[in-house]
Scaffold this motif. Structure first.
Motif, PDB file in Angstrom:
ATOM      1  N   TYR A   1      -1.595  -0.184  10.383  1.00  0.00           N
ATOM      2  CA  TYR A   1      -1.086   0.738   9.371  1.00  0.00           C
ATOM      3  C   TYR A   1       0.424   0.614   9.258  1.00  0.00           C
ATOM      4  O   TYR A   1       0.990   0.499   8.165  1.00  0.00           O
ATOM      5  CB  TYR A   1      -1.473   2.172   9.742  1.00  0.00           C
TER       6      TYR A   1
ATOM      7  N   TYR B   1      -8.599   6.013  -1.447  1.00  0.00           N
ATOM      8  CA  TYR B   1      -9.684   5.094  -1.078  1.00  0.00           C
ATOM      9  C   TYR B   1     -10.565   5.705   0.011  1.00  0.00           C
ATOM     10  O   TYR B   1     -11.807   5.658  -0.071  1.00  0.00           O
ATOM     11  CB  TYR B   1      -9.111   3.760  -0.600  1.00  0.00           C
TER      12      TYR B   1
ATOM     13  N   PRO C   1       0.829  -1.206   0.000  1.00  0.00           N
ATOM     14  CA  PRO C   1       0.000   0.000   0.000  1.00  0.00           C
ATOM     15  C   PRO C   1       0.862   1.254   0.000  1.00  0.00           C
ATOM     16  O   PRO C   1       2.026   1.227   0.411  1.00  0.00           O
ATOM     17  CB  PRO C   1      -0.806  -0.124   1.297  1.00  0.00           C
TER      18      PRO C   1
ATOM     19  N   VAL D   1      -4.089   4.945  -0.344  1.00  0.00           N
ATOM     20  CA  VAL D   1      -4.996   4.693   0.788  1.00  0.00           C
ATOM     21  C   VAL D   1      -5.854   5.931   1.029  1.00  0.00           C
ATOM     22  O   VAL D   1      -7.065   5.837   1.266  1.00  0.00           O
ATOM     23  CB  VAL D   1      -4.205   4.320   2.057  1.00  0.00           C
TER      24      VAL D   1
ATOM     25  N   HIS E   1      -6.809   3.353  -6.821  1.00  0.00           N
ATOM     26  CA  HIS E   1      -6.027   2.609  -5.847  1.00  0.00           C
ATOM     27  C   HIS E   1      -6.086   1.123  -6.222  1.00  0.00           C
ATOM     28  O   HIS E   1      -6.823   0.724  -7.129  1.00  0.00           O
ATOM     29  CB  HIS E   1      -6.573   2.828  -4.427  1.00  0.00           C
TER      30      HIS E   1
ATOM     31  N   GLY F   1      -7.225   0.302   3.863  1.00  0.00           N
ATOM     32  CA  GLY F   1      -8.211   1.327   4.159  1.00  0.00           C
ATOM     33  C   GLY F   1      -9.419   0.778   4.888  1.00  0.00           C
ATOM     34  O   GLY F   1      -9.975   1.434   5.782  1.00  0.00           O
TER      35      GLY F   1
ATOM     36  N   ASP G   1      -4.338  -1.392  -1.243  1.00  0.00           N
ATOM     37  CA  ASP G   1      -4.658  -0.109  -0.597  1.00  0.00           C
ATOM     38  C   ASP G   1      -6.056  -0.147   0.011  1.00  0.00           C
ATOM     39  O   ASP G   1      -6.275   0.336   1.120  1.00  0.00           O
ATOM     40  CB  ASP G   1      -4.568   1.029  -1.619  1.00  0.00           C
TER      41      ASP G   1
END
Length: 272
Positions: A213, A33, A25, A30, A40, A48, A44
């Motif tokens: 993340y 998205y 990603p 992201v 994306h 998200g 990603d």
């Protein structure tokens, strides 16, 4: 390196850009998205979808701040803009906002995601009187960005430096304050820094979401209000100062805001 330029109705193209890695990603995709865009990849979207709902609220608030701050800068008489960490074009883009106020405004965009390059032509549709330009570069290369920007912008006149939702992707060891200082020091008096930054000051930290993340390979460094304020050292903060993004509103009436989902600090500082 790839560069496109359009000034009025002419455009030149350089060699092809870096291949896009669709296995990992990227923050810009992201972000796309979360804004409800379509540019994306599954990797990603997967990340998200793991983000809490307030992430979507945060990116929308951040985008709205950019619109207000860019319009404020143009109305304040700044006709040149350097936007680093541009992201995938989502209308209205910065040049569309400022050229609505000043058709002769000149804008240089820079981003390190090759997918933005694929959309560069959308970024380069300038008003006939103005100019737009795009450079594929990383904010960790401030001198490279400045060298290119000087071919389009006149650094003898005020420039608005825009770094929207960017510096929280730099860890402390990347020297984000030093990078910012290098960029700001190149600006003449009357210029401004427009900056927004992720924070958890207003929230109960969702550590699991932050860990997801970061485990994707994306650096994410939330900073406190005091830490974000350091980016504005030596600058005069424009009212209302450094505040949660929805509260940055240049003049009354400020929008009604409950503050329950704030994730972004935002501010504008003038160069003396």
């Amino acid at each position: 390196m790839f560069s496109l330029r359009r000034m009025g109705s002419t455009m030149t193209a350089g060699p092809a850009g870096t291949p896009i890695d669709t296995s990992r990603p990227h923050p810009a995709r992201v972000y796309d998205y979360l804004l409800g865009g379509k540019d994306h990849y599954p990797v990603d979207q997967e990340l998200g979808e793991q983000m809490p709902e307030l992430a979507k609220v945060g990116v929308a608030q951040n985008r709205a701040f950019m619109h207000r701050a860019a319009r404020w800068a143009a109305r304040a008489g700044i006709g040149q803009f350097l936007d680093i960490g541009t992201g995938i074009p989502t209308r209205p883009n910065l040049h569309q906002i400022v050229q609505e106020v000043d058709p002769a405004a000149r804008v240089v965009y820079a981003d390190n995601d090759p997918i933005v390059l694929r959309h560069a032509e959308a970024l380069l549709v300038s008003s006939p009187e103005g100019a737009t330009d795009y450079l594929e570069a990383d904010v960790r290369e401030p001198e490279k960005i400045l060298a290119h920007a000087r071919t389009v912008l006149d650094f003898g006149r005020p420039v608005a430096l825009s770094m929207i939702a960017l510096m929280h992707f730099l860890a402390d060891e990347d020297d984000p304050y030093g990078i910012t200082r290098t960029l700001v020091d190149a600006l003449p008096a009357g210029s401004c820094l427009v900056l927004s930054h992720f924070t958890v000051d207003f929230l109960v930290v969702d550590q699991a979401a932050l860990d997801r993340y970061r485990s994707s390979g994306i650096t994410l460094q939330p900073r406190s209000g005091a830490e974000v304020a350091r980016f504005f050292d030596g600058l005069d903060l424009v009212e209302p100062g450094l505040v949660a993004a929805p509260r940055w509103h240049p003049g009354p009436p400020a929008p009604e805001h409950r503050g329950a989902t704030d994730t972004i600090y935002a501010g504008v500082g003038r160069v003396r």
